[in-house]
Scaffold this motif. Structure first.
Motif, PDB file in Angstrom:
ATOM      1  N   ARG A 110     -42.886 -41.346 -35.301  1.00  0.00           N
ATOM      2  CA  ARG A 110     -43.470 -42.155 -34.357  1.00  0.00           C
ATOM      3  C   ARG A 110     -43.036 -41.394 -33.151  1.00  0.00           C
ATOM      4  O   ARG A 110     -42.670 -42.205 -32.121  1.00  0.00           O
ATOM      5  CB  ARG A 110     -42.896 -43.463 -34.395  1.00  0.00           C
ATOM      6  N   GLU A 318     -51.635 -56.583 -28.779  1.00  0.00           N
ATOM      7  CA  GLU A 318     -51.175 -55.793 -27.821  1.00  0.00           C
ATOM      8  C   GLU A 318     -51.757 -54.357 -27.780  1.00  0.00           C
ATOM      9  O   GLU A 318     -51.363 -53.726 -26.731  1.00  0.00           O
ATOM     10  CB  GLU A 318     -49.696 -55.422 -28.310  1.00  0.00           C
ATOM     11  N   VAL A 319     -52.761 -53.860 -28.511  1.00  0.00           N
ATOM     12  CA  VAL A 319     -53.476 -52.958 -28.322  1.00  0.00           C
ATOM     13  C   VAL A 319     -54.797 -53.104 -27.468  1.00  0.00           C
ATOM     14  O   VAL A 319     -55.824 -53.826 -27.918  1.00  0.00           O
ATOM     15  CB  VAL A 319     -53.961 -52.228 -29.753  1.00  0.00           C
ATOM     16  N   ARG A 320     -54.674 -52.799 -26.284  1.00  0.00           N
ATOM     17  CA  ARG A 320     -55.676 -53.197 -25.505  1.00  0.00           C
ATOM     18  C   ARG A 320     -56.791 -52.286 -24.865  1.00  0.00           C
ATOM     19  O   ARG A 320     -56.367 -51.023 -24.945  1.00  0.00           O
ATOM     20  CB  ARG A 320     -55.004 -53.501 -23.680  1.00  0.00           C
ATOM     21  N   ASP A 348     -50.621 -47.407 -26.682  1.00  0.00           N
ATOM     22  CA  ASP A 348     -50.264 -48.396 -27.856  1.00  0.00           C
ATOM     23  C   ASP A 348     -51.246 -47.937 -28.868  1.00  0.00           C
ATOM     24  O   ASP A 348     -52.511 -47.858 -28.783  1.00  0.00           O
ATOM     25  CB  ASP A 348     -50.291 -49.739 -27.514  1.00  0.00           C
ATOM     26  N   VAL A 369     -48.153 -51.735 -35.492  1.00  0.00           N
ATOM     27  CA  VAL A 369     -48.600 -51.086 -34.087  1.00  0.00           C
ATOM     28  C   VAL A 369     -47.575 -50.240 -33.930  1.00  0.00           C
ATOM     29  O   VAL A 369     -46.300 -50.357 -33.945  1.00  0.00           O
ATOM     30  CB  VAL A 369     -48.488 -52.350 -33.070  1.00  0.00           C
ATOM     31  N   VAL A 370     -47.651 -48.997 -33.262  1.00  0.00           N
ATOM     32  CA  VAL A 370     -46.894 -47.902 -32.688  1.00  0.00           C
ATOM     33  C   VAL A 370     -47.087 -47.909 -31.168  1.00  0.00           C
ATOM     34  O   VAL A 370     -47.938 -47.704 -30.764  1.00  0.00           O
ATOM     35  CB  VAL A 370     -47.226 -46.702 -33.403  1.00  0.00           C
ATOM     36  N   ASN A 371     -45.915 -48.559 -30.395  1.00  0.00           N
ATOM     37  CA  ASN A 371     -45.960 -48.864 -29.024  1.00  0.00           C
ATOM     38  C   ASN A 371     -45.934 -47.465 -28.379  1.00  0.00           C
ATOM     39  O   ASN A 371     -44.835 -46.665 -28.837  1.00  0.00           O
ATOM     40  CB  ASN A 371     -45.008 -49.773 -28.677  1.00  0.00           C
ATOM     41  N   GLY A 372     -46.637 -47.332 -27.324  1.00  0.00           N
ATOM     42  CA  GLY A 372     -46.446 -46.014 -26.471  1.00  0.00           C
ATOM     43  C   GLY A 372     -45.411 -46.113 -25.463  1.00  0.00           C
ATOM     44  O   GLY A 372     -44.770 -47.176 -25.196  1.00  0.00           O
TER      45      GLY A 372
END
Length: 389
Positions: A110, A318-320, A348, A369-372
């Motif tokens: 990640r 949360e992925v916009r 994200d 989800v892998v957050n940026g």
């Protein structure tokens, strides 16, 4: 006599300059990693993340020779293709400055890696429109391509073709497209890149790029030009749709290029009317992330010419939007699970794993989800690709 003896002794201690040939012979015998057989050391180097390989070449002449060899690069590509997860490459821009950049995500760790800046496109010495570019990849070769584009000040389309090679983590300019294009479709069929449509839909010419020869050639033209809404390659076919447009009074246009026949056909009614979002191809199956609502996934069934809903919920909130979408996987076994990557604002990433529903022909998607990183907060994605690197 003493003087003569002294001269002899001095000559014996003067170091002799080695020839380049002798240095090369010595390097040939140098171990890659002291204490390990070279075949074991090479296996270790195969797992070195691709962004570090150019730096690793400076470790020693033996490392440089090994990492640059054709046989090593071939083994690297083969080893990478066997992995369950490829690297995710994202073409993004800063919403404030419009500065373009490429980032690569290793799904295992990640961790994000920034790619070297792209060279300035030919004719792109002014402000550029990020969404106007098209991108395509040859995943098994570890190569991606950036095509066309548009200057936002003059609305001029570009003939650009830029090539990135993961093996060297570097860009180069390739043969420009014969036809300047923007807002068009590009995709890889086999080991060739095809460019179709563009602009306001007035371009019907189609062109094919051969990376080995660095040469473009004409392909069968479209029956009518189309501007890109979305496009996808499944097997030997490239699908291009203009999508629904306001006020939705007429069915959208869509075309299908068959590379085996070098011919275009009309897109089937069910496919073009239900194609209402960004597409991902995984396991030779075409999926769409719905543009409206909560980003539900649907899959195209060629036998019935219908889109079927995939159970399991839409893209995580949360992925916009805006989204860049790509798929991978699909071979038999655990490593072949179908993956859908949805890259959102701020980088994200929603990673959807698609699996058959037990006791049913339907499918289910499970999301993580892998957050940026916070530093990516102002980035918006234009395109996403997967590469085995």
């Amino acid at each position: 006599m003493v003087g003569a003896s002294t001269v002899v002794v001095e000559e014996e201690h003067v170091p002799r300059r080695r020839s380049e040939a002798e240095v090369e012979v010595e390097a040939e015998g140098e171990q890659l990693i002291p204490g390990l057989p070279d075949e074991v050391a090479e296996h270790c180097l195969l797992h070195l993340p691709f962004p570090y390989q150019p730096l690793a070449r400076s470790v020693s002449s033996a490392w440089n020779r090994t990492l640059s060899s054709t046989s090593f690069l071939r083994c690297k590509a083969e080893a990478a293709a066997e992995r369950s997860l490829p690297y995710l490459f994202v073409f993004a821009f800063d919403r404030a400055t419009l500065r373009l950049q490429w980032q690569a995500l290793d799904p295992r760790t990640r961790r994000w890696f920034v790619l070297p800046p792209m060279p300035l496109p030919v004719g792109g010495d002014g402000p550029l429109c990020p969404p106007a570019f098209a991108c395509a990849a040859l995943p098994s070769r570890g190569e991606l391509y950036v095509l066309g584009g548009m200057r936002s000040d003059t609305q001029s389309p570009l003939q650009t073709l830029l090539a990135y090679r993961a093996a060297t983590n570097s860009w180069c300019a390739a043969a420009p497209m014969p036809t300047p294009r923007c807002f068009f479709a590009a995709g890889a069929i086999g080991d060739r890149i095809f460019a179709a449509g563009g602009g306001d839909g007035g371009i019907s010419a189609v062109e094919c790029y051969d990376p080995e020869a660095d040469r473009w050639a004409p392909a069968a033209g479209m029956r009518r030009g189309m501007a890109r809404y979305d496009a996808a390659v499944v097997g030997q076919r490239m699908y291009l749709t203009e999508g629904w447009t306001w006020p939705f009074e007429s069915s959208p246009c869509g075309g299908v290029y068959d590379a085996d026949r070098d011919a275009w056909d009309e897109m089937r009614v069910g496919m073009r009317e239900g194609w209402t979002g960004a597409s991902a191809v995984a396991g030779s199956r075409l999926y769409v992330i719905s543009e409206c609502g909560d980003g539900r996934v649907k899959a195209y069934d060629e036998g019935t010419d219908r889109w079927r809903a995939v159970a399991g919920g839409g893209v995580p909130a949360e992925v916009r939007r805006p989204y860049a979408v790509i798929g991978s996987g699909g071979a038999a076994g655990e490593k072949g699970r179908r993956k859908i990557y949805v890259v959102g604002s701020g980088m994200d990433v929603g990673v959807g794993t698609v699996s058959p529903t037990a006791g049913s022909p339907e499918e289910t998607v499970e999301w993580e989800v892998v957050n940026g990183p916070p530093a990516f907060a102002d980035l918006a994605p234009c395109n996403a690709l997967v590469l085995f690197a």
